[in-house]
Motif scaffolding. Structure first.
Motif, PDB file in Angstrom:
ATOM      1  N   UNK A 199      -4.648   2.169  -4.663  1.00  0.00           N
ATOM      2  CA  UNK A 199      -3.430   2.425  -5.439  1.00  0.00           C
ATOM      3  C   UNK A 199      -3.049   3.903  -5.445  1.00  0.00           C
ATOM      4  N   UNK A 200      -4.028   4.769  -5.546  1.00  0.00           N
ATOM      5  CA  UNK A 200      -3.738   6.207  -5.583  1.00  0.00           C
ATOM      6  C   UNK A 200      -3.148   6.682  -4.252  1.00  0.00           C
ATOM      7  N   UNK A 201      -3.767   6.267  -3.162  1.00  0.00           N
ATOM      8  CA  UNK A 201      -3.259   6.636  -1.843  1.00  0.00           C
ATOM      9  C   UNK A 201      -1.873   6.050  -1.621  1.00  0.00           C
ATOM     10  N   UNK A 202      -1.679   4.810  -2.046  1.00  0.00           N
ATOM     11  CA  UNK A 202      -0.376   4.158  -1.888  1.00  0.00           C
ATOM     12  C   UNK A 202       0.715   4.954  -2.602  1.00  0.00           C
ATOM     13  N   UNK A 203       0.439   5.381  -3.819  1.00  0.00           N
ATOM     14  CA  UNK A 203       1.417   6.178  -4.568  1.00  0.00           C
ATOM     15  C   UNK A 203       1.705   7.504  -3.867  1.00  0.00           C
ATOM     16  N   UNK A 204       0.673   8.129  -3.323  1.00  0.00           N
ATOM     17  CA  UNK A 204       0.868   9.380  -2.589  1.00  0.00           C
ATOM     18  C   UNK A 204       1.748   9.158  -1.361  1.00  0.00           C
ATOM     19  N   UNK A 247       1.024   2.334  16.391  1.00  0.00           N
ATOM     20  CA  UNK A 247       0.537   1.082  15.816  1.00  0.00           C
ATOM     21  C   UNK A 247      -0.779   1.304  15.083  1.00  0.00           C
ATOM     22  N   UNK A 248      -1.650   2.120  15.640  1.00  0.00           N
ATOM     23  CA  UNK A 248      -2.916   2.429  14.975  1.00  0.00           C
ATOM     24  C   UNK A 248      -2.711   3.101  13.628  1.00  0.00           C
ATOM     25  N   UNK A 249      -1.769   4.025  13.575  1.00  0.00           N
ATOM     26  CA  UNK A 249      -1.454   4.695  12.307  1.00  0.00           C
ATOM     27  C   UNK A 249      -0.963   3.673  11.284  1.00  0.00           C
ATOM     28  N   UNK A 250      -0.080   2.799  11.711  1.00  0.00           N
ATOM     29  CA  UNK A 250       0.452   1.780  10.806  1.00  0.00           C
ATOM     30  C   UNK A 250      -0.633   0.804  10.347  1.00  0.00           C
ATOM     31  N   UNK A 251      -1.480   0.393  11.263  1.00  0.00           N
ATOM     32  CA  UNK A 251      -2.560  -0.529  10.898  1.00  0.00           C
ATOM     33  C   UNK A 251      -3.547   0.123   9.932  1.00  0.00           C
ATOM     34  N   UNK A 252      -3.838   1.392  10.160  1.00  0.00           N
ATOM     35  CA  UNK A 252      -4.732   2.115   9.255  1.00  0.00           C
ATOM     36  C   UNK A 252      -4.128   2.189   7.860  1.00  0.00           C
ATOM     37  N   UNK A 253      -2.858   2.521   7.799  1.00  0.00           N
ATOM     38  CA  UNK A 253      -2.181   2.564   6.503  1.00  0.00           C
ATOM     39  C   UNK A 253      -2.174   1.210   5.823  1.00  0.00           C
ATOM     40  N   UNK A 306       3.941   6.733  -0.890  1.00  0.00           N
ATOM     41  CA  UNK A 306       5.307   6.421  -1.325  1.00  0.00           C
ATOM     42  C   UNK A 306       6.037   7.708  -1.694  1.00  0.00           C
ATOM     43  N   UNK A 307       5.364   8.593  -2.405  1.00  0.00           N
ATOM     44  CA  UNK A 307       5.975   9.871  -2.784  1.00  0.00           C
ATOM     45  C   UNK A 307       6.333  10.682  -1.536  1.00  0.00           C
ATOM     46  N   UNK A 308       5.410  10.766  -0.609  1.00  0.00           N
ATOM     47  CA  UNK A 308       5.650  11.496   0.636  1.00  0.00           C
ATOM     48  C   UNK A 308       6.823  10.886   1.403  1.00  0.00           C
ATOM     49  N   UNK A 309       6.846   9.569   1.486  1.00  0.00           N
ATOM     50  CA  UNK A 309       7.926   8.882   2.192  1.00  0.00           C
ATOM     51  C   UNK A 309       9.279   9.094   1.540  1.00  0.00           C
ATOM     52  N   UNK A 310       9.323   9.011   0.231  1.00  0.00           N
ATOM     53  CA  UNK A 310      10.598   9.220  -0.472  1.00  0.00           C
ATOM     54  C   UNK A 310      11.120  10.634  -0.256  1.00  0.00           C
ATOM     55  N   UNK A 311      10.213  11.603  -0.287  1.00  0.00           N
ATOM     56  CA  UNK A 311      10.623  12.990  -0.040  1.00  0.00           C
ATOM     57  C   UNK A 311      11.188  13.142   1.369  1.00  0.00           C
ATOM     58  N   UNK A 312      10.537  12.528   2.333  1.00  0.00           N
ATOM     59  CA  UNK A 312      11.002  12.615   3.723  1.00  0.00           C
ATOM     60  C   UNK A 312      12.353  11.922   3.897  1.00  0.00           C
TER      61      UNK A 312
END
Length: 63
Positions: A47-52, A34-40, A54-60
């Motif tokens: 915007x830059x972190x969000x794009x990173x 939950x802490x990880x999710x809340x931090x995110x 999303x890219x990481x998530x799509x690859x996974x």
């Protein structure tokens, strides 16, 4: 809540749980997850972190 709504809600929760497993966090403490999710969530305005992320998530998800 009607049966259909409950079924959709259950499916959504199962899918989210699957993401936790996919991220290899299934054995982690729930508070940590939950802490990880809340931090995110707090940093999603970056915007830059969000794009990173999303890219990481799509690859996974492709694996």
């Amino acid at each position: 809540m009607r049966k259909r709504e409950r079924s959709e809600d259950t499916r959504h929760k199962i899918e989210l749980g699957g993401l936790v497993i996919k991220a290899s966090l299934g054995d982690e403490d729930r508070a940590y997850i939950l802490g990880v999710l809340l931090t995110g969530n707090r940093r999603k305005g970056d915007a830059r972190l969000r794009e990173q992320m999303i890219k990481l998530g799509r690859e996974a998800l492709r694996q």
